[in-house]
Design an enzyme around this catalytic site. Structure first.
Site, PDB file in Angstrom:
ATOM      1  N   LYS A 194     -23.407   4.055 -12.934  1.00  0.00           N
ATOM      2  CA  LYS A 194     -22.118   4.618 -13.347  1.00  0.00           C
ATOM      3  C   LYS A 194     -21.905   4.422 -14.843  1.00  0.00           C
ATOM      4  O   LYS A 194     -21.438   5.312 -15.549  1.00  0.00           O
ATOM      5  CB  LYS A 194     -20.976   3.955 -12.566  1.00  0.00           C
ATOM      6  CG  LYS A 194     -20.854   4.426 -11.138  1.00  0.00           C
ATOM      7  CD  LYS A 194     -20.358   5.864 -11.071  1.00  0.00           C
ATOM      8  CE  LYS A 194     -20.670   6.462  -9.728  1.00  0.00           C
ATOM      9  NZ  LYS A 194     -22.088   6.843  -9.547  1.00  0.00           N
ATOM     10  N   ARG A 208      -3.633   4.261   4.263  1.00  0.00           N
ATOM     11  CA  ARG A 208      -3.955   3.341   3.175  1.00  0.00           C
ATOM     12  C   ARG A 208      -4.352   1.955   3.675  1.00  0.00           C
ATOM     13  O   ARG A 208      -4.910   1.173   2.930  1.00  0.00           O
ATOM     14  CB  ARG A 208      -2.746   3.198   2.237  1.00  0.00           C
ATOM     15  CG  ARG A 208      -2.465   4.453   1.434  1.00  0.00           C
ATOM     16  CD  ARG A 208      -1.144   4.330   0.689  1.00  0.00           C
ATOM     17  NE  ARG A 208      -0.961   5.441  -0.221  1.00  0.00           N
ATOM     18  CZ  ARG A 208      -1.144   5.381  -1.541  1.00  0.00           C
ATOM     19  NH1 ARG A 208      -1.542   4.256  -2.084  1.00  0.00           N
ATOM     20  NH2 ARG A 208      -0.952   6.431  -2.297  1.00  0.00           N
ATOM     21  N   LYS A 232     -23.201  18.280 -11.198  1.00  0.00           N
ATOM     22  CA  LYS A 232     -22.708  17.668  -9.973  1.00  0.00           C
ATOM     23  C   LYS A 232     -23.684  17.846  -8.822  1.00  0.00           C
ATOM     24  O   LYS A 232     -24.031  16.894  -8.136  1.00  0.00           O
ATOM     25  CB  LYS A 232     -21.339  18.262  -9.600  1.00  0.00           C
ATOM     26  CG  LYS A 232     -20.727  17.661  -8.341  1.00  0.00           C
ATOM     27  CD  LYS A 232     -20.474  16.175  -8.524  1.00  0.00           C
ATOM     28  CE  LYS A 232     -19.911  15.539  -7.283  1.00  0.00           C
ATOM     29  NZ  LYS A 232     -19.851  14.076  -7.397  1.00  0.00           N
ATOM     30  N   TRP A 269      -0.082  -4.518   2.672  1.00  0.00           N
ATOM     31  CA  TRP A 269      -1.328  -5.186   3.031  1.00  0.00           C
ATOM     32  C   TRP A 269      -1.349  -6.496   2.277  1.00  0.00           C
ATOM     33  O   TRP A 269      -1.275  -6.524   1.049  1.00  0.00           O
ATOM     34  CB  TRP A 269      -2.524  -4.328   2.664  1.00  0.00           C
ATOM     35  CG  TRP A 269      -3.818  -4.777   3.245  1.00  0.00           C
ATOM     36  CD1 TRP A 269      -4.331  -4.470   4.469  1.00  0.00           C
ATOM     37  CD2 TRP A 269      -4.785  -5.634   2.623  1.00  0.00           C
ATOM     38  NE1 TRP A 269      -5.545  -5.064   4.653  1.00  0.00           N
ATOM     39  CE2 TRP A 269      -5.850  -5.795   3.535  1.00  0.00           C
ATOM     40  CE3 TRP A 269      -4.852  -6.290   1.396  1.00  0.00           C
ATOM     41  CZ2 TRP A 269      -6.966  -6.561   3.252  1.00  0.00           C
ATOM     42  CZ3 TRP A 269      -5.960  -7.067   1.112  1.00  0.00           C
ATOM     43  CH2 TRP A 269      -7.002  -7.184   2.031  1.00  0.00           C
ATOM     44  N   GLU A 293     -24.209   6.722 -16.805  1.00  0.00           N
ATOM     45  CA  GLU A 293     -23.895   8.135 -16.585  1.00  0.00           C
ATOM     46  C   GLU A 293     -22.794   8.639 -17.506  1.00  0.00           C
ATOM     47  O   GLU A 293     -22.901   9.727 -18.078  1.00  0.00           O
ATOM     48  CB  GLU A 293     -23.425   8.354 -15.140  1.00  0.00           C
ATOM     49  CG  GLU A 293     -24.503   8.616 -14.129  1.00  0.00           C
ATOM     50  CD  GLU A 293     -23.905   8.937 -12.771  1.00  0.00           C
ATOM     51  OE1 GLU A 293     -24.203  10.021 -12.238  1.00  0.00           O
ATOM     52  OE2 GLU A 293     -23.150   8.098 -12.226  1.00  0.00           O
ATOM     53  N   HIS A 338     -37.950 -13.910 -14.074  1.00  0.00           N
ATOM     54  CA  HIS A 338     -39.266 -13.267 -14.054  1.00  0.00           C
ATOM     55  C   HIS A 338     -39.379 -12.168 -15.114  1.00  0.00           C
ATOM     56  O   HIS A 338     -40.217 -11.279 -14.983  1.00  0.00           O
ATOM     57  CB  HIS A 338     -39.557 -12.703 -12.670  1.00  0.00           C
ATOM     58  CG  HIS A 338     -39.654 -13.754 -11.604  1.00  0.00           C
ATOM     59  ND1 HIS A 338     -40.674 -14.673 -11.560  1.00  0.00           N
ATOM     60  CD2 HIS A 338     -38.832 -14.042 -10.571  1.00  0.00           C
ATOM     61  CE1 HIS A 338     -40.494 -15.484 -10.534  1.00  0.00           C
ATOM     62  NE2 HIS A 338     -39.381 -15.125  -9.911  1.00  0.00           N
ATOM     63  N   ASN A 377       4.321  -1.806  -4.985  1.00  0.00           N
ATOM     64  CA  ASN A 377       2.860  -1.735  -4.888  1.00  0.00           C
ATOM     65  C   ASN A 377       2.283  -2.361  -6.139  1.00  0.00           C
ATOM     66  O   ASN A 377       2.816  -2.150  -7.242  1.00  0.00           O
ATOM     67  CB  ASN A 377       2.375  -0.293  -4.790  1.00  0.00           C
ATOM     68  CG  ASN A 377       2.651   0.340  -3.455  1.00  0.00           C
ATOM     69  OD1 ASN A 377       3.093  -0.320  -2.515  1.00  0.00           O
ATOM     70  ND2 ASN A 377       2.401   1.632  -3.359  1.00  0.00           N
ATOM     71  N   GLY A 378       1.168  -3.083  -6.002  1.00  0.00           N
ATOM     72  CA  GLY A 378       0.513  -3.639  -7.170  1.00  0.00           C
ATOM     73  C   GLY A 378       0.437  -5.149  -7.121  1.00  0.00           C
ATOM     74  O   GLY A 378       0.741  -5.785  -6.109  1.00  0.00           O
ATOM     75  N   GLU A 427     -25.707   0.508  -8.564  1.00  0.00           N
ATOM     76  CA  GLU A 427     -24.732   1.588  -8.657  1.00  0.00           C
ATOM     77  C   GLU A 427     -23.829   1.392  -9.869  1.00  0.00           C
ATOM     78  O   GLU A 427     -23.482   2.352 -10.566  1.00  0.00           O
ATOM     79  CB  GLU A 427     -23.913   1.651  -7.372  1.00  0.00           C
ATOM     80  CG  GLU A 427     -22.723   2.605  -7.392  1.00  0.00           C
ATOM     81  CD  GLU A 427     -23.096   4.065  -7.547  1.00  0.00           C
ATOM     82  OE1 GLU A 427     -22.159   4.878  -7.690  1.00  0.00           O
ATOM     83  OE2 GLU A 427     -24.294   4.410  -7.537  1.00  0.00           O
ATOM     84  N   CYS A 437       0.772  -1.236   0.000  1.00  0.00           N
ATOM     85  CA  CYS A 437       0.000   0.000   0.000  1.00  0.00           C
ATOM     86  C   CYS A 437       0.802   1.284   0.000  1.00  0.00           C
ATOM     87  O   CYS A 437       0.243   2.312  -0.334  1.00  0.00           O
ATOM     88  CB  CYS A 437      -0.955   0.002   1.197  1.00  0.00           C
ATOM     89  SG  CYS A 437      -2.287  -1.164   0.997  1.00  0.00           S
TER      90      CYS A 437
END
Length: 610
Positions: free
Chosen positions: A487, A27, A605, A73, A490, A506, A98-99, A483, A2
């Site tokens: 997105k 993080r 927004k 992490w 949008e 159904h 990282n990654g 959601e 992280c």
């Protein structure tokens, strides 16, 4: 994986590394370590907090003019000191990363065949040995060239920093898919995954771009792009107070805000971790108000409505209170059978959403005085009109498509659930500690969901030419499917719909054919087997499935079934983690279609008109 910080200086860099790691703690991480060059490569690693590693470094009187540090992490391999970064190869090179390296198994086998012995279970140790291999086979022992050669063999996302024993005045760094920047000082230079890690040393930074490899020396920085050509990257003067209004290394505010979520979530969680699930999180007289409520009415619009829809599952299951969630524009125009003993919760990023504000007024006019707002802007209208308030700490959100506001709203609603459950005697001390521990590790889980971006980007290319898409989820994750569909429509203008997966038979199953991509949210929870059955219904009709699963969801890819896995299931907080992939899918599909990511057509927004 992280946080990264590194320094090349004419002074002891250990305090700089330690302070940088402390600044990166938001993080989420489970181990930390540093490595410096001081005659040999000296390394200190510890599981747990940075402070424990710091104490160990002090006990060893660790010093060095060049060094790297990391907060990890766990993904590949458990939480152990052997798996903690930095990783060292041949006592000659040290690496932080990282990654996620997707081809690490293949490279591990190749390196073992060359005689390398692995001490950890991580994908990062592959990088260390790969750099060592190229470094020792370079006639001039050129570290920068060795890193250049090594990253050409890597598939996946990475930000790496490498030091070598026999080149103590420089380090080599590379970036693909994960942020990395260079801090420019006087006679010293720095690297970090976040500017906050090096602000005590410099506020002048260079953001590396995708594919960049750089050599960082005391006297300067040399940067080369993915093609190996020398390039100049712009020098920025960081002003933290204005950081939320600047793109920095990002191309769009939506991209920036997606990647800011580990910190936004951490900042929003902080008061909960500090105090526990106490009513005072919501206001001075919250104990009196919340102890009286007999139910919850959530009112919101758009993305905030979906946050409230997740909370309904939490509140009814944990607090044992009936919970209704309603779209503000519908609530305010119907004859509501209001219950004055219900808590009315309004959710708004801006605190100025007209429909939500008017719905709050309507509820108060019906005698509902137990009101609570969840908002990101302290002095806005809705918090001022509410008796109680929880302010999320997302920072400024400029992109029209809400991302970090959504996930921080979920944190606020989970905190509310915990408080209501505790007041009703339904949350034991052990359960409270378990939930707090889950919140503590959540930013790290979100960061690792972000590390899936290269794989999600490849999926997005396949979505770009489509005109329609379906999203499926069950239970807590049905609102995440909604959601995700929001997105996508949008910012890409692809028509997308979401359904509770059990509803397929159904009606919606009639839409499924080979041209209709079907996105499935499939975490490893009690409904997983049911979701698998719904997926079979889609495959039987020739539909193509794109499945967001957990690492411990035991099913494999097959023809027509594509799977991306988040690192591990995080229980009731799983909707927060699974929100990240659907955001990234929408973002990259929009890029592929060439639409305006931050300012989609016909949308604003802050919706302050009816």
């Amino acid at each position: 994986m992280c946080g990264i910080v590194g320094a090349v200086a004419q002074r002891n860099v250990v305090p700089i590394l330690v302070e940088g790691l402390k600044r990166l703690e938001y993080r989420g991480y489970d181990s930390a370590g540093v490595a410096v060059i001081d005659g040999t490569i000296k390394r200190v690693r510890r599981t747990g907090r940075v402070a424990e590693m710091e104490s160990a470094a002090e006990a060893l009187s660790l010093t060095g003019l060049t060094g790297i540090g990391h907060t990890r992490w766990a993904t590949h391999g458990g939480v152990t000191e052997f798996n903690a970064h930095p990783h060292v190869s041949g006592e000659l090179v040290a690496v932080v990363h990282n990654g996620i390296i997707e081809n690490h198994d293949e490279k591990r086998a190749e390196l073992k065949a060359k005689g390398y012995v692995f001490e950890s279970q991580t994908d990062t140790e592959v990088i260390a040995h790969l750099v060592h291999h190229h470094y020792t086979h370079d006639a001039e022992r050129n570290l920068f060239r060795a890193v250049q050669s090594a990253v050409r063999e890597l598939v996946g996302a990475y930000a790496i920093a490498v030091i070598a024993l026999d080149h103590p005045e420089s380090m080599a760094v590379a970036r693909m898919g994960c942020p990395l920047l260079v801090g420019v000082g006087e006679g010293e230079n720095f690297v970090a995954s976040d500017v906050s890690a090096i602000l005590s040393a410099t506020n002048r930074v260079i953001y590396l771009e995708e594919g960049d490899v750089a050599e960082v020396r005391r006297e300067g920085v040399s940067i080369f792009d993915r093609h190996g050509d020398r390039v100049e990257r712009k020098l920025h003067v960081s002003n933290v107070s204005l950081a939320s209004l600047e793109l920095g290394p990002y191309n769009h505010f939506m991209q920036k805000e997606i990647h800011e979520q580990p910190k936004a979530i951490s900042d929003t969680i902080d008061p909960v971790l500090e105090r526990g699930f106490v009513p005072e999180l919501f206001g001075e007289d919250a104990a009196e108000v919340l102890s009286q409520v007999e139910g919850v009415q959530i009112i919101a619009c758009g993305t905030s409505f979906y946050a409230g829809s997740v909370a309904r599952y939490w509140i009814e299951a944990l607090a044992g209170l009936p919970c209704q969630v309603e779209i503000a524009s519908e609530y305010r125009y119907r004859e509501v059978a209001a219950n004055p003993k219900h808590l009315v919760v309004t959710i708004s990023q801006s605190g100025e959403t007209l429909d939500t504000m008017e719905a709050l007024k309507y509820a108060k006019g019906l005698g509902c005085e137990h009101t609570l707002s969840i908002c990101n802007v302290p002095e806005s209208a809705i918090p001022r009109a509410s008796r109680l308030c929880f302010l999320t700490r997302a920072g400024a959100e400029i992109g029209v498509a809400s991302t970090k506001a959504f996930t921080t709203q979920l944190i606020a609603l989970f905190a509310l659930t915990g408080v209501l459950a505790k007041l009703r005697g339904r949350l034991s001390a052990a359960q409270e500690n378990e939930f707090l521990d889950g919140l503590r590790h959540l930013p790290g889980s979100v960061q690792h969901a972000l590390n899936l971006e290269p794989q999600i980007k490849a999926w997005a290319e396949r979505f770009a030419p489509k005109q329609h898409a379906l999203f499926l989820g069950r239970g807590l994750h049905f609102p995440i499917a909604m959601e995700g569909a929001l997105k996508l429509k949008e910012i890409t203008y692809i028509h997308a719909e979401a359904y509770a997966a059990g509803e397929l038979k159904h009606g919606p199953l009639a839409l499924v054919d080979s041209e209709m991509p079907v996105v499935v949210i499939a975490p490893n929870d009690v409904l997983l087997e049911k979701v698998k059955s719904n997926m079979q219904e889609v495959r039987a009709r020739g539909g193509e499935l794109f499945v967001f699963a957990d690492a411990d969801s035991h099913f494999a890819e097959s023809e027509g079934v594509h799977v991306i896995r988040t690192p591990r299931h995080v229980g009731l907080l799983s909707p927060v983690v699974h929100a990240i992939p659907v955001q990234l899918l929408a973002y990259h599909a929009a890029l592929a279609r060439g639409t305006d990511v931050d300012k989609p057509r016909n949308l604003a927004k802050s919706v302050t008109v009816e």
